[in-house]
Design a protein around this motif. Structure first.
Motif, PDB file in Angstrom:
ATOM      1  N   ARG A   1       0.831  -1.200   0.000  1.00 28.60           N
ATOM      2  CA  ARG A   1       0.000   0.000   0.000  1.00 28.60           C
ATOM      3  C   ARG A   1       0.873   1.260   0.000  1.00 28.60           C
ATOM      4  NH1 ARG A   1      -5.201   0.565   3.647  1.00 28.60           N
ATOM      5  NH2 ARG A   1      -5.585  -1.204   2.309  1.00 28.60           N
ATOM      6  N   GLN A   2       1.925   1.303   0.803  1.00 28.76           N
ATOM      7  CA  GLN A   2       2.824   2.464   0.837  1.00 28.76           C
ATOM      8  C   GLN A   2       3.552   2.621  -0.499  1.00 28.76           C
ATOM      9  OE1 GLN A   2       5.346   1.708   4.172  1.00 28.76           O
ATOM     10  NE2 GLN A   2       4.037   2.878   5.587  1.00 28.76           N
ATOM     11  N   LEU A   3       3.961   1.512  -1.058  1.00 33.33           N
ATOM     12  CA  LEU A   3       4.647   1.570  -2.348  1.00 33.33           C
ATOM     13  C   LEU A   3       3.712   2.070  -3.447  1.00 33.33           C
ATOM     14  CD1 LEU A   3       7.276   0.959  -3.823  1.00 33.33           C
ATOM     15  CD2 LEU A   3       6.374  -1.328  -4.295  1.00 33.33           C
ATOM     16  N   SER A   4       2.462   1.626  -3.450  1.00 34.42           N
ATOM     17  CA  SER A   4       1.516   2.095  -4.468  1.00 34.42           C
ATOM     18  C   SER A   4       1.185   3.575  -4.268  1.00 34.42           C
ATOM     19  CB  SER A   4       0.247   1.249  -4.457  1.00 34.42           C
ATOM     20  OG  SER A   4      -0.478   1.474  -3.274  1.00 34.42           O
ATOM     21  N   ARG A   5       1.073   4.036  -3.030  1.00 37.70           N
ATOM     22  CA  ARG A   5       0.848   5.467  -2.787  1.00 37.70           C
ATOM     23  C   ARG A   5       2.027   6.302  -3.275  1.00 37.70           C
ATOM     24  NH1 ARG A   5      -1.657   5.807   3.318  1.00 37.70           N
ATOM     25  NH2 ARG A   5      -3.710   4.978   2.782  1.00 37.70           N
ATOM     26  N   PHE A   6       3.214   5.818  -3.007  1.00 40.80           N
ATOM     27  CA  PHE A   6       4.405   6.547  -3.431  1.00 40.80           C
ATOM     28  C   PHE A   6       4.484   6.606  -4.965  1.00 40.80           C
ATOM     29  CE2 PHE A   6       8.939   6.617  -4.576  1.00 40.80           C
ATOM     30  CZ  PHE A   6       9.281   7.849  -4.023  1.00 40.80           C
ATOM     31  N   LEU A   7       4.224   5.490  -5.624  1.00 40.15           N
ATOM     32  CA  LEU A   7       4.247   5.486  -7.093  1.00 40.15           C
ATOM     33  C   LEU A   7       3.151   6.380  -7.671  1.00 40.15           C
ATOM     34  CD1 LEU A   7       5.017   1.754  -7.879  1.00 40.15           C
ATOM     35  CD2 LEU A   7       6.519   3.726  -8.130  1.00 40.15           C
ATOM     36  N   ARG A   8       1.967   6.368  -7.053  1.00 39.98           N
ATOM     37  CA  ARG A   8       0.897   7.251  -7.497  1.00 39.98           C
ATOM     38  C   ARG A   8       1.289   8.725  -7.333  1.00 39.98           C
ATOM     39  NH1 ARG A   8      -4.605   6.281  -4.672  1.00 39.98           N
ATOM     40  NH2 ARG A   8      -3.287   4.776  -3.655  1.00 39.98           N
ATOM     41  N   LEU A   9       1.940   9.038  -6.230  1.00 44.21           N
ATOM     42  CA  LEU A   9       2.412  10.407  -6.000  1.00 44.21           C
ATOM     43  C   LEU A   9       3.410  10.821  -7.080  1.00 44.21           C
ATOM     44  CD1 LEU A   9       2.639  12.925  -4.082  1.00 44.21           C
ATOM     45  CD2 LEU A   9       4.589  11.730  -3.077  1.00 44.21           C
ATOM     46  N   ILE A  10       4.328   9.943  -7.408  1.00 44.08           N
ATOM     47  CA  ILE A  10       5.326  10.243  -8.434  1.00 44.08           C
ATOM     48  C   ILE A  10       4.650  10.424  -9.805  1.00 44.08           C
ATOM     49  CG2 ILE A  10       7.320   9.328  -9.684  1.00 44.08           C
ATOM     50  CD1 ILE A  10       7.994  10.294  -6.903  1.00 44.08           C
ATOM     51  N   ILE A  11       3.742   9.533 -10.150  1.00 47.98           N
ATOM     52  CA  ILE A  11       3.058   9.616 -11.445  1.00 47.98           C
ATOM     53  C   ILE A  11       2.223  10.884 -11.544  1.00 47.98           C
ATOM     54  CG2 ILE A  11       1.253   8.545 -12.858  1.00 47.98           C
ATOM     55  CD1 ILE A  11       2.405   5.835 -11.933  1.00 47.98           C
ATOM     56  N   PHE A  12       1.448  11.205 -10.495  1.00 45.10           N
ATOM     57  CA  PHE A  12       0.646  12.423 -10.522  1.00 45.10           C
ATOM     58  C   PHE A  12       1.515  13.674 -10.571  1.00 45.10           C
ATOM     59  CE2 PHE A  12      -3.116  10.108  -8.424  1.00 45.10           C
ATOM     60  CZ  PHE A  12      -3.694   9.888  -9.666  1.00 45.10           C
ATOM     61  N   THR A  13       2.655  13.655  -9.900  1.00 44.92           N
ATOM     62  CA  THR A  13       3.575  14.792  -9.947  1.00 44.92           C
ATOM     63  C   THR A  13       4.107  14.995 -11.357  1.00 44.92           C
ATOM     64  OG1 THR A  13       4.223  14.379  -7.646  1.00 44.92           O
ATOM     65  CG2 THR A  13       5.676  15.771  -8.967  1.00 44.92           C
ATOM     66  N   ILE A  14       4.465  13.931 -12.019  1.00 45.51           N
ATOM     67  CA  ILE A  14       4.975  14.034 -13.391  1.00 45.51           C
ATOM     68  C   ILE A  14       3.881  14.539 -14.335  1.00 45.51           C
ATOM     69  CG2 ILE A  14       5.782  12.668 -15.350  1.00 45.51           C
ATOM     70  CD1 ILE A  14       7.327  10.942 -13.310  1.00 45.51           C
ATOM     71  N   ILE A  15       2.673  13.997 -14.193  1.00 37.74           N
ATOM     72  CA  ILE A  15       1.568  14.428 -15.058  1.00 37.74           C
ATOM     73  C   ILE A  15       1.231  15.894 -14.809  1.00 37.74           C
ATOM     74  CG2 ILE A  15      -0.913  14.121 -15.497  1.00 37.74           C
ATOM     75  CD1 ILE A  15      -0.476  11.121 -15.063  1.00 37.74           C
ATOM     76  N   PHE A  16       1.152  16.294 -13.550  1.00 40.50           N
ATOM     77  CA  PHE A  16       0.836  17.680 -13.223  1.00 40.50           C
ATOM     78  C   PHE A  16       1.923  18.632 -13.722  1.00 40.50           C
ATOM     79  CE2 PHE A  16       0.849  21.302 -10.244  1.00 40.50           C
ATOM     80  CZ  PHE A  16      -0.403  21.815 -10.529  1.00 40.50           C
ATOM     81  N   SER A  17       3.172  18.229 -13.610  1.00 41.82           N
ATOM     82  CA  SER A  17       4.276  19.058 -14.105  1.00 41.82           C
ATOM     83  C   SER A  17       4.198  19.222 -15.621  1.00 41.82           C
ATOM     84  CB  SER A  17       5.619  18.442 -13.727  1.00 41.82           C
ATOM     85  OG  SER A  17       5.756  18.376 -12.342  1.00 41.82           O
ATOM     86  N   PHE A  18       3.877  18.156 -16.312  1.00 39.29           N
ATOM     87  CA  PHE A  18       3.754  18.214 -17.777  1.00 39.29           C
ATOM     88  C   PHE A  18       2.601  19.124 -18.194  1.00 39.29           C
ATOM     89  CE2 PHE A  18       2.161  16.545 -21.831  1.00 39.29           C
ATOM     90  CZ  PHE A  18       3.297  16.710 -22.607  1.00 39.29           C
ATOM     91  N   ILE A  19       1.460  19.006 -17.513  1.00 35.09           N
ATOM     92  CA  ILE A  19       0.312  19.856 -17.833  1.00 35.09           C
ATOM     93  C   ILE A  19       0.642  21.321 -17.563  1.00 35.09           C
ATOM     94  CG2 ILE A  19      -2.053  20.428 -17.125  1.00 35.09           C
ATOM     95  CD1 ILE A  19      -2.499  17.407 -16.737  1.00 35.09           C
ATOM     96  N   CYS A  20       1.287  21.615 -16.444  1.00 35.44           N
ATOM     97  CA  CYS A  20       1.678  22.997 -16.128  1.00 35.44           C
ATOM     98  C   CYS A  20       2.658  23.531 -17.165  1.00 35.44           C
ATOM     99  CB  CYS A  20       2.281  23.080 -14.738  1.00 35.44           C
ATOM    100  SG  CYS A  20       1.077  22.905 -13.426  1.00 35.44           S
ATOM    101  N   PHE A  21       3.592  22.711 -17.602  1.00 39.76           N
ATOM    102  CA  PHE A  21       4.558  23.135 -18.624  1.00 39.76           C
ATOM    103  C   PHE A  21       3.848  23.504 -19.920  1.00 39.76           C
ATOM    104  CE2 PHE A  21       7.249  21.869 -22.228  1.00 39.76           C
ATOM    105  CZ  PHE A  21       8.283  22.784 -22.062  1.00 39.76           C
ATOM    106  N   LYS A  22       2.906  22.671 -20.361  1.00 35.81           N
ATOM    107  CA  LYS A  22       2.171  22.946 -21.600  1.00 35.81           C
ATOM    108  C   LYS A  22       1.325  24.213 -21.473  1.00 35.81           C
ATOM    109  CE  LYS A  22       3.556  19.810 -24.330  1.00 35.81           C
ATOM    110  NZ  LYS A  22       4.285  20.146 -25.541  1.00 35.81           N
ATOM    111  N   VAL A  23       0.685  24.404 -20.320  1.00 37.65           N
ATOM    112  CA  VAL A  23      -0.115  25.611 -20.110  1.00 37.65           C
ATOM    113  C   VAL A  23       0.777  26.849 -20.148  1.00 37.65           C
ATOM    114  CG1 VAL A  23      -1.490  26.873 -18.393  1.00 37.65           C
ATOM    115  CG2 VAL A  23      -1.987  24.484 -18.882  1.00 37.65           C
ATOM    116  N   LEU A  24       1.934  26.781 -19.524  1.00 36.03           N
ATOM    117  CA  LEU A  24       2.857  27.919 -19.550  1.00 36.03           C
ATOM    118  C   LEU A  24       3.385  28.190 -20.954  1.00 36.03           C
ATOM    119  CD1 LEU A  24       4.869  27.459 -16.244  1.00 36.03           C
ATOM    120  CD2 LEU A  24       3.162  29.199 -16.781  1.00 36.03           C
ATOM    121  N   MET A  25       3.579  27.160 -21.760  1.00 36.87           N
ATOM    122  CA  MET A  25       4.007  27.365 -23.147  1.00 36.87           C
ATOM    123  C   MET A  25       2.916  28.070 -23.951  1.00 36.87           C
ATOM    124  SD  MET A  25       7.076  26.324 -23.457  1.00 36.87           S
ATOM    125  CE  MET A  25       7.307  26.114 -25.204  1.00 36.87           C
TER     126      MET A  25
END
Length: 81
Positions: free
Chosen positions: A6-30
């Motif tokens: 459960r901790q490992l899946s939460r951590f992986l979900r956090l990493i995946i959501f962080t990457i997706i959110f960063s990509f979306i923010c980058f595209k919006v800023l572009m």
């Protein structure tokens, strides 16, 4: 040390959501940057009737008309390129 699934899946979900959110923010800023970017006045002109001043040196000969030189100089200052 025990690592639960459960901790490992939460951590992986956090990493995946962080990457997706960063990509979306980058595209919006572009997109925002493209909207507020000033016009590039040194770009190549587009179109069949576009004029770009040529920077070649032409020596002035006595038979060369100064009216044409003044016209090209005025055109250069009006266009700003």
């Amino acid at each position: 040390m025990i690592i639960s699934l459960r901790q490992l899946s939460r951590f992986l979900r956090l990493i995946i959501f962080t990457i997706i959110f960063s990509f979306i923010c980058f595209k919006v800023l572009m997109i925002v940057q493209a909207m507020i970017e000033p016009a590039n006045k040194y770009k190549e002109p587009i179109g069949g009737d576009a004029v770009k001043v040529d920077a070649r040196y032409e020596p002035v000969t006595p038979d060369h008309s100064y009216d044409e030189i003044l016209y090209r100089l005025n055109l250069f200052f009006e266009i700003g390129e």
